[in-house]
Write a protein that holds these residues in place. Structure first.
Motif, mmCIF file in Angstrom:
data_model
loop_
_atom_site.group_PDB
_atom_site.id
_atom_site.type_symbol
_atom_site.label_atom_id
_atom_site.label_comp_id
_atom_site.label_asym_id
_atom_site.label_seq_id
_atom_site.Cartn_x
_atom_site.Cartn_y
_atom_site.Cartn_z
ATOM 1 N N ALA A 32 33.953 41.615 31.579
ATOM 2 C CA ALA A 32 32.909 42.028 32.525
ATOM 3 C C ALA A 32 33.000 41.218 33.811
ATOM 4 O O ALA A 32 32.864 41.745 34.914
ATOM 5 C CB ALA A 32 31.526 41.867 31.889
ATOM 6 N N LEU A 33 33.256 39.918 33.659
ATOM 7 C CA LEU A 33 33.405 39.061 34.844
ATOM 8 C C LEU A 33 34.548 39.563 35.720
ATOM 9 O O LEU A 33 34.397 39.726 36.930
ATOM 10 C CB LEU A 33 33.644 37.608 34.411
ATOM 11 C CG LEU A 33 33.950 36.575 35.488
ATOM 12 C CD1 LEU A 33 33.365 35.216 35.105
ATOM 13 C CD2 LEU A 33 35.444 36.440 35.756
ATOM 14 N N ALA A 34 35.691 39.838 35.079
ATOM 15 C CA ALA A 34 36.857 40.296 35.851
ATOM 16 C C ALA A 34 36.558 41.615 36.548
ATOM 17 O O ALA A 34 36.970 41.844 37.684
ATOM 18 C CB ALA A 34 38.061 40.437 34.927
ATOM 19 N N GLY A 35 35.809 42.479 35.867
ATOM 20 C CA GLY A 35 35.472 43.783 36.436
ATOM 21 C C GLY A 35 34.454 43.703 37.557
ATOM 22 O O GLY A 35 34.214 44.697 38.247
ATOM 23 N N GLY A 36 33.856 42.535 37.720
ATOM 24 C CA GLY A 36 32.839 42.378 38.779
ATOM 25 C C GLY A 36 33.333 41.566 39.950
ATOM 26 O O GLY A 36 32.553 41.217 40.842
ATOM 27 N N ILE A 37 34.627 41.263 39.979
ATOM 28 C CA ILE A 37 35.168 40.494 41.111
ATOM 29 C C ILE A 37 35.475 41.446 42.261
ATOM 30 O O ILE A 37 36.130 42.471 42.072
ATOM 31 C CB ILE A 37 36.466 39.752 40.716
ATOM 32 C CG1 ILE A 37 36.201 38.755 39.585
ATOM 33 C CG2 ILE A 37 37.073 39.042 41.923
ATOM 34 C CD1 ILE A 37 37.457 38.114 39.011
ATOM 35 N N GLY A 38 35.010 41.114 43.453
ATOM 36 C CA GLY A 38 35.398 41.850 44.663
ATOM 37 C C GLY A 38 35.162 43.344 44.557
ATOM 38 O O GLY A 38 34.161 43.799 44.010
ATOM 39 N N ASP A 39 36.122 44.093 45.053
ATOM 40 C CA ASP A 39 36.051 45.552 45.021
ATOM 41 C C ASP A 39 37.327 46.060 44.341
ATOM 42 O O ASP A 39 38.192 45.265 43.971
ATOM 43 C CB ASP A 39 35.885 46.104 46.437
ATOM 44 C CG ASP A 39 36.990 45.643 47.380
ATOM 45 O OD1 ASP A 39 38.096 45.305 46.896
ATOM 46 O OD2 ASP A 39 36.765 45.612 48.590
ATOM 47 N N PRO A 40 37.467 47.363 44.143
ATOM 48 C CA PRO A 40 38.653 47.855 43.414
ATOM 49 C C PRO A 40 39.978 47.402 44.027
ATOM 50 O O PRO A 40 40.914 47.078 43.287
ATOM 51 C CB PRO A 40 38.494 49.380 43.485
ATOM 52 C CG PRO A 40 37.018 49.590 43.569
ATOM 53 C CD PRO A 40 36.497 48.443 44.400
ATOM 54 N N ALA A 41 40.058 47.358 45.343
ATOM 55 C CA ALA A 41 41.321 46.942 45.963
ATOM 56 C C ALA A 41 41.630 45.489 45.608
ATOM 57 O O ALA A 41 42.768 45.157 45.248
ATOM 58 C CB ALA A 41 41.235 47.116 47.480
ATOM 59 N N VAL A 42 40.624 44.648 45.691
ATOM 60 C CA VAL A 42 40.813 43.230 45.339
ATOM 61 C C VAL A 42 41.188 43.101 43.870
ATOM 62 O O VAL A 42 42.092 42.337 43.506
ATOM 63 C CB VAL A 42 39.520 42.438 45.641
ATOM 64 C CG1 VAL A 42 39.576 41.044 45.012
ATOM 65 C CG2 VAL A 42 39.298 42.326 47.141
ATOM 66 N N ARG A 43 40.509 43.871 43.014
ATOM 67 C CA ARG A 43 40.763 43.734 41.573
ATOM 68 C C ARG A 43 42.163 44.199 41.178
ATOM 69 O O ARG A 43 42.692 43.763 40.163
ATOM 70 C CB ARG A 43 39.713 44.516 40.768
ATOM 71 C CG ARG A 43 38.325 43.899 40.855
ATOM 72 C CD ARG A 43 37.397 44.424 39.789
ATOM 73 N NE ARG A 43 36.975 45.783 40.004
ATOM 74 C CZ ARG A 43 35.923 46.135 40.761
ATOM 75 N NH1 ARG A 43 35.230 45.206 41.393
ATOM 76 N NH2 ARG A 43 35.594 47.397 40.900
ATOM 77 N N HIS A 44 42.750 45.078 41.968
ATOM 78 C CA HIS A 44 44.096 45.546 41.641
ATOM 79 C C HIS A 44 45.189 44.677 42.259
ATOM 80 O O HIS A 44 46.368 44.875 41.980
ATOM 81 C CB HIS A 44 44.268 47.017 42.042
ATOM 82 C CG HIS A 44 43.650 47.941 41.031
ATOM 83 N ND1 HIS A 44 42.306 48.258 41.030
ATOM 84 C CD2 HIS A 44 44.179 48.570 39.956
ATOM 85 C CE1 HIS A 44 42.039 49.052 40.009
ATOM 86 N NE2 HIS A 44 43.155 49.261 39.334
ATOM 87 N N ARG A 45 44.828 43.751 43.113
ATOM 88 C CA ARG A 45 45.826 42.834 43.675
ATOM 89 C C ARG A 45 45.587 41.400 43.195
ATOM 90 O O ARG A 45 46.537 40.683 42.886
ATOM 91 C CB ARG A 45 45.779 42.857 45.213
ATOM 92 C CG ARG A 45 46.191 44.160 45.861
ATOM 93 C CD ARG A 45 47.611 44.562 45.600
ATOM 94 N NE ARG A 45 48.591 43.539 45.956
ATOM 95 C CZ ARG A 45 49.903 43.628 45.709
ATOM 96 N NH1 ARG A 45 50.378 44.693 45.097
ATOM 97 N NH2 ARG A 45 50.712 42.658 46.057
ATOM 98 N N GLY A 46 44.333 40.999 43.168
ATOM 99 C CA GLY A 46 44.003 39.609 42.838
ATOM 100 C C GLY A 46 44.351 39.279 41.395
ATOM 101 O O GLY A 46 44.272 40.118 40.508
#
Lengths: 264, 787
Positions: A93-107
């Motif tokens: 859940a924490l990982a899914g709440g970081i930034g926005d979708p673009a950030v989550r697919h790169r970060g």
């Protein structure tokens, strides 16, 4: 952005060597902090060592009672991993709440932990869950890894390879977002594993992520919201900015801790 | 109503190209061999430039030119202007400090333009700029709006006490007398927070000089390209109008910020001749935060005098308006004639007196931003009437009803003559949609969950359709505010409309075509709306102040009337009938009382072929132009009702319900109108809850990126409940009032009336961020505990 030399080693050993031998070299994981900083000309590395072609850094696997996540696993892959969701749902859940979708697919988890931004989410989980940080050189306990604002125990040529998370019996993360940036103004991760109870706070401490030992002690008696009643944290040593004074952050830490315990 | 005519929710023609990435914005324009401009900006809010050494920058790789204020002065390029003269109470003219496009000896805000570097690539231009050596003698900065007049530091030599003007409107004596007789006086102190416009497309410009023609072309993100050309020619002195073409292609949002003529486009077009190459400049987002003209920034004290029955006797207002470091193009009109003339709200107020002091500070210039003065006026009027109701123990809706203007036309004490409206109707309808009756139950239910629920009204009025040229001229405007149109019917019956209005998100290509389609019976796909190019379109005044429907379309109506009149003459010859016997309907000309008819397209073809009528009597062709000057402002009005729910533990506010009932007169395209209302409300909620430009005491903009400047997001907003009432606007042929700004005008007061209701105190400032609300909730709890 200033000009730089781009390197893309195929192995961790190659990456480490580049770090050790090339002048003013920086690792590039997901680039979600480094690249914007370079674009604004606030960072000017001469060499960029891109980790993206090192495949075995992206694995997520179970090893006994641990979930081991490769340093280059993206936030999106952690959030959607069945292994993580089934065994440490609070981490997913924490990982899914970081930034926005673009950030989550790169970060990446490794990039976030190595950067140790005081408002990042992952450090709270790593510290609360008592994770072990594996590098190309050694294994570091979370308690000895984080060393202050944007500072870690990593040496110049050290590369995080994976992070091993023990499975908690109960855990939850509650984030109060900065209204503008949506980073954690205050994020509290609560984890219970056997008799070990940890409460970690990100976003608030002027020295980065920290453990709230009074809350841990209170919860050790009984893991319940009631145990936290009347407990408060001092505002001294907390960050203040236009979005939240140290006093407001101190208040939110107590609120978010109670909400995390309720959710765990 | 036809399927595509007036009143039909036709899908927007322009969206196909916008949403498929086929739009042509200024940054999409590439000119052969174009080079890049980078502006060196001041890092200080206030400083004297002791030394400016550009030698190393000039020698840097790829650099074609480095220019400073001295170079502009040497070429006799004038400074930027403010086009609306305001006189102070004592009759003196406003104190306009010089506003050079590139600094001359002094910088006055962070982001002020020090020099420009032009290079083959943007990176080389930036590298070059880093080689410029500037010795600044940093001066104390004046930041605080309310404190600017008492500050020891003065920004402009011409403006003692940092005061631009001290202006007033209304009858002071009558107002004082009414206050003397008042049963109850409500007093309120308000801050209207400074906003950054944040159009999706940042500003951009590309200037090109053609030595063969001796002429310039400027592509720029403008809401009014002809006005830009006029100012760049007549005042700044780039080139005569016939040697300067200004093109505003697709523009991605403006909200007022692209009305103005800025330093960057001035320098880009001028420098294109200096370096002999087209020069492009595109703002990055940080530059936009620093240097786009900001909005609002008022500090106001207001007092409302009431009689014992809750009838308003008088209103007096004192406002200090921060205009920033320099006077932007129309800045002086915003806190004066666009603001104080709306202080009567929807109410019959016998006496009003308002004073406005405009001040300079070391901050970005402030000018019109969506609503421009009317949001500020609505905030004052609607906050004070809500407060008065609470203080007097009256229902806020009832108090409004008691004071509504009911007879039209209605002359207010502050210039405006309201022409039509039914304020009771929009209030009643909004109360029904919002289920005000059920609010008490919802509030109790929220309390059980530990939440504070509040409800607030905003019965706003605004003035659009700016404006009758003579009237605004008498008030200090440097331009007329009519609009132009030309309707060109092609030989095959397709139609081009050249409009002086400019679209930057409003959907003119659809709504204007709907009007033509309905009038001429031509299908939508056969109609092109042409705008934004001074070489194609006749002089026009552009788009702002929700004027394009009421003024721009009225000009089209006038041109269409002429086209129809001429086409009837041609049709009479074709049908061998008297002109008086010709009817025109649904695209067909018929002879009264017969079945003889001819289609519009055939008439168009015959008009151009000119075989069948005497050209000594009727000129060939079918093309007519018109200029329309409005006879009055239009007065959109309505009622917005907001319900909020606050978590006192964290200070987080949720907009639980938002209802808007608006009277915009006749709607051309209800879907587009709803979109305008949605966007406006979102911006108004943004002002109330999330947005605010913050400068620190040294003049650094702390909110210079989205990391710190909080735009409203989808998750800050509910699904809006919209409704409409209609009273036709009597002053224009279509009965249109305008809808582009109403949401942003109405919403802040509605939200803050709900917030103050929920929290039980009037002391809640915008933006009501979680931290701010938490602090108020804390002190309220302490207060309650003490009692």
């Amino acid at each position: 952005m200033y000009a730089f030399t781009y390197l893309r080693p195929g192995s961790v050993r190659g990456a480490s060597k580049a770090l050790a031998t090339k002048e003013n070299a920086k690792l590039l994981a997901g680039g979600q902090t480094l690249l914007p900083t370079m674009k604004q000309r606030l960072a000017s590395p001469d060499h960029i060592v891109d980790l993206s072609q090192i495949d075995d850094l992206k694995n997520i696997e179970q090893k006994g009672r641990r979930i081991v996540i490769g340093a280059m696993a993206t936030h999106a892959s952690v959030a959607s991993s069945a292994l993580v969701r089934d065994n440490i749902p609070a981490l997913a859940a924490l990982a899914g709440g970081i930034g926005d979708p673009a950030v989550r697919h790169r970060g990446t988890i490794g990039g976030s932990v190595a950067n140790n931004d005081p408002a990042a989410d992952y450090p709270a989980a790593v510290l609360a869950l008592g994770a072990t940080i594996h590098t190309n050189k050694r294994k570091l306990a979370a308690d000895e890894f984080f060393a202050g604002l944007f500072t870690t125990a990593l040496e110049e040529d050290e590369v995080i390879t994976k992070i091993a998370f023990p499975m908690p019996s109960r855990a939850a993360y509650q984030k109060f977002r900065n209204p503008a940036s949506r980073y954690a103004l205050v994020g509290v991760f609560v984890a219970k594993r056997g008799r070990d109870i940890r409460v970690t706070v990100t976003g608030a401490g002027s020295n980065g992520v920290f453990r709230w030992s009074e809350a841990e002690a209170a919860l050790s008696k009984r893991f319940s919201v009631k145990s936290l009643e009347g407990l408060s944290i001092s505002a001294s040593g907390l960050n203040g900015d236009i979005h939240a004074s140290p006093e407001y952050r101190a208040h939110l830490i107590a609120v978010m801790t109670a909400r995390a315990v309720a959710a765990a | 109503m036809t399927k595509t005519g007036i009143g039909a929710s036709v899908k927007r023609k322009e969206d196909q190209r916008f949403i498929t990435g086929s739009g042509q914005y200024t940054d999409d324009v590439s000119r052969p061999g174009h080079v890049h401009a980078y502006f060196l900006r001041s890092p200080h809010a206030h400083a004297v430039i002791r030394r400016l050494d550009i030698a190393a920058a000039k020698a840097a790789p790829g650099v074609l030119g480095v220019f400073t204020g001295d170079d502009l002065a040497a070429d006799k390029i004038g400074g930027l202007i403010c086009g609306w003269m305001i006189h102070s109470k004592d009759g003196s003219a406003m104190k306009a400090g010089a506003h050079p496009a590139l600094a001359q000896g002094k910088v006055r805000y962070v982001g002020d333009h020090v020099a420009v570097v032009i290079a083959e690539t943007l990176a080389e231009a930036r590298d070059g700029a880093e080689k410029i050596i500037v010795d600044y003698e940093v001066l104390p900065a004046v930041i605080d709006t309310a404190g600017a007049q008492a500050a020891k530091t003065q920004l402009h030599d011409v403006a003692p006490r940092n005061t631009v003007f001290e202006w007033a409107i209304g009858d002071k004596a009558a107002t004082e007398a009414a206050f003397g007789a008042a049963h109850h006086v409500t007093k309120i102190d308000l801050v209207n927070n400074r906003l950054v416009p944040n159009a999706m497309e940042p500003r951009a410009a590309i200037g090109e000089y053609d030595p063969g023609q001796g002429a310039y072309t400027l592509w720029t993100t403008s809401q009014n390209p002809h006005v830009a050309r006029l100012v760049l020619s007549a005042f700044i002195g780039i080139a005569p109008e016939n040697k300067l073409r200004v093109i505003a292609p697709d523009v991605g949002g403006g909200f007022g910020s692209k009305i103005f003529i800025y330093a960057e486009e001035t320098v880009a077009v001028w420098a294109s001749k200096k370096v002999g190459r087209p020069v492009k400049w595109v703002s990055d987002r940080t530059e936009a935060f620093l240097s786009d003209a900001h909005g609002r920034d008022h500090v106001t004290h207001a007092e409302l005098a009431m009689d014992a029955k809750g009838k308003i006797l008088a209103l007096r207002v004192k406002t200090i308006a921060n205009l920033g470091a320099y006077l932007s193009t129309f800045s002086s009109s915003v806190p004066t004639y666009l603001y104080a003339t709306l202080l009567s709200g929807q109410y019959d107020i016998p006496a009003i007196y308002a004073e406005v002091d405009a001040v300079y500070t070391n901050t970005a210039p402030v000018d019109a931003y969506r609503g421009a003065g009317r949001p500020e006026a609505t905030f004052v009027v609607e906050r004070i009437i809500e407060t008065a109701a609470r203080q007097m123990g009256l229902d806020p809706a009832d108090l409004r009803k008691r004071n509504f203007v009911r007879k039209f036309p209605h002359q207010t004490p502050v210039i405006m003559m309201y022409d039509a409206g039914d304020y009771r109707a929009s209030l009643d309808k909004a109360m029904e949609i919002a289920d005000v009756k059920g609010f008490g139950k919802r509030k109790r239910e929220a309390a059980r969950r530990g939440r504070l629920r509040g409800l607030g009204y905003s019965t706003y009025i605004e003035a659009c359709g700016i404006a009758p040229s003579q009237a605004v001229g008498s008030l200090g405007a440097g331009v007329g505010l009519w609009e132009s149109a030309e309707v060109r019917v092609n030989p095959t019956g397709s139609v081009e409309v050249l409009t002086g209005s400019h679209a930057h998100g409003q959907g003119h290509e659809t709504t204007f075509a709907q009007l033509v389609s309905e009038r001429l019976g031509v299908p939508m796909e056969s109609i092109n709306i042409v705008h934004g190019d001074t070489d194609k379109v006749q002089f026009g005044m552009g788009t702002y102040g929700s004027r394009s429907g009421a003024v721009g379309m009225s000009a089209i109506v006038k041109a269409l009337d002429k086209v129809e009149a001429k086409a009837k003459k041609v049709a009479a010859h074709l049908l061998e009938a008297a002109e008086a016997d010709i009817d025109f309907k649904d695209g067909k000309f018929t002879v009264k009382g017969t079945d003889k008819s001819v289609a519009f397209a055939d008439v168009a073809l015959n008009a151009y072929v000119a075989h069948k009528f005497p050209t000594s009597e009727i000129e060939p062709g079918l093309k007519e132009g018109a200029f329309y000057d409005p006879t009055n402002f239009t007065f959109p009005a309505g009622c917005h009702i907001c319900e909020v729910e606050i978590d006192p533990e964290t200070g987080v506010t949720e907009i639980a319900n938002y209802t808007a009932v608006d009277d915009f007169g006749v709607l051309i395209n209800p879907m587009i109108v709803e979109g305008q209302v949605h966007g406006g409300i979102a911006q108004g909620i943004g002002q109330a809850l999330t947005e605010g430009a913050v400068y620190d005491a040294s003049g650094q903009l702390l909110t210079a990126s989205y990391m710190d400047y909080c735009m409203p997001r989808a998750d800050n907003l509910p699904s809006f409940k919209l409704g409409f009432t209609e009273t036709r606007c009597p002053s224009n042929p279509l009965g249109i009032k305008g809808c582009g700004e109403a949401g942003a005008i109405a919403a802040p007061a509605a939200v803050m009336n709900a917030m103050t209701d929920a929290l039980g105190t009037e002391a809640v400032a915008m933006p009501a961020t979680p931290q701010a609300v938490w602090k108020v909730a804390q002190s309220q709890q302490k207060l309650a505990a003490a009692e």
